[in-house]
Design a protein around this motif. Structure first.
Motif, PDB file in Angstrom:
ATOM      1  N   GLY A  62       0.783  -1.237   0.000  1.00 16.61           N
ATOM      2  CA  GLY A  62       0.000   0.000   0.000  1.00 16.61           C
ATOM      3  C   GLY A  62       0.810   1.280   0.000  1.00 16.61           C
ATOM      4  O   GLY A  62       0.257   2.358   0.174  1.00 16.61           O
ATOM      5  N   PRO A  79      -0.027   4.449  -3.601  1.00 15.90           N
ATOM      6  CA  PRO A  79      -1.440   4.540  -3.978  1.00 15.90           C
ATOM      7  C   PRO A  79      -1.663   4.968  -5.422  1.00 15.90           C
ATOM      8  O   PRO A  79      -2.662   4.575  -6.035  1.00 15.90           O
ATOM      9  CB  PRO A  79      -2.020   5.561  -2.991  1.00 15.90           C
ATOM     10  CG  PRO A  79      -0.836   6.327  -2.481  1.00 15.90           C
ATOM     11  CD  PRO A  79       0.294   5.353  -2.477  1.00 15.90           C
ATOM     12  N   SER A 100      -4.225   4.286   0.210  1.00 17.70           N
ATOM     13  CA  SER A 100      -4.379   2.961  -0.393  1.00 17.70           C
ATOM     14  C   SER A 100      -5.528   2.192   0.247  1.00 17.70           C
ATOM     15  O   SER A 100      -6.306   1.534  -0.453  1.00 17.70           O
ATOM     16  CB  SER A 100      -3.071   2.166  -0.271  1.00 17.70           C
ATOM     17  OG  SER A 100      -2.061   2.730  -1.076  1.00 17.70           O
TER      18      SER A 100
END
Length: 197
Positions: A101, A104, A146
């Protein structure tokens, strides 16, 4: 793509699907419990597997495998990730992407182009412990972006945390469960201390 490994069959890495797994080299985190340190630390890298070899194998499995899992390492560090996924999709495979993550913008591009059929994101720790667990300075805003992108994507997803008892406590898991607010899509994984680095 820097491909550090290819697992030709998995029944567990893509929920309810049979899949091959492509492991990418390189990661921007240094989690002590990492299960794939040979993909994380450059001095442990092996010679990358040529893309052509991966696609040649996938050609032989069309109609026999449901999908391909792209994991790492951290796949979103690969500059040609989207092109790689497009080639896989053109062969008729579903694609599951594993990510930490941290990028993003890459996740959004993949979502916007409808390249992922499933996304799994590792939630390393409560935000105040991220740097400690990842052993690097983490942009927490990117992690939060994310999470929200994935939750609102309309794509099947899973969040997961490796429970390292030397770094996390039970109340940390509760904090993350509350923040994520998707308990049915949040999985706690046991830590494998044998490969701690």
């Amino acid at each position: 793509m820097r491909i550090g490994g290819l697992q030709k069959l998995s029944f567990i890495d893509y929920p309810q699907k049979t899949a091959a797994i492509v492991f990418t080299q390189g990661c921007n985190f240094r989690c002590g419990y990492c299960h794939n340190p040979e993909l994380i630390y450059p001095d442990m890298y092996q010679i990358p597997i040529p893309e052509e070899q991966v696609f040649a194998f996938l050609e032989t499995r069309i109609g026999k495998l449901d999908g391909v899992v792209i994991t790492g390492g951290e796949p979103t560090l690969q500059p040609d990730l989207t092109d790689f996924i497009k080639k896989i999709k053109s062969m008729g495979y579903l694609v599951k992407l594993d990510s930490n993550g941290s990028n993003p913008e890459v996740l959004k591009k993949i979502m916007d182009e409808k390249l992922a059929d499933y996304i799994a994101m590792d939630i390393k720790a409560p935000f105040d412990k991220y740097n400690s667990v990842c052993r690097v300075s983490v942009n927490i805003d990117n992690i939060k972006k994310s999470i929200e992108l994935i939750k609102n994507s309309g794509i099947p997803f899973q969040f997961r945390t490796t429970y390292d008892k030397t770094k996390l406590a039970d109340d940390d898991i509760q904090k993350m469960t509350t923040f994520l607010n998707v308990a049915e899509r949040y999985k706690i994984q046991k830590c494998n201390p044998v490969k701690n680095f």
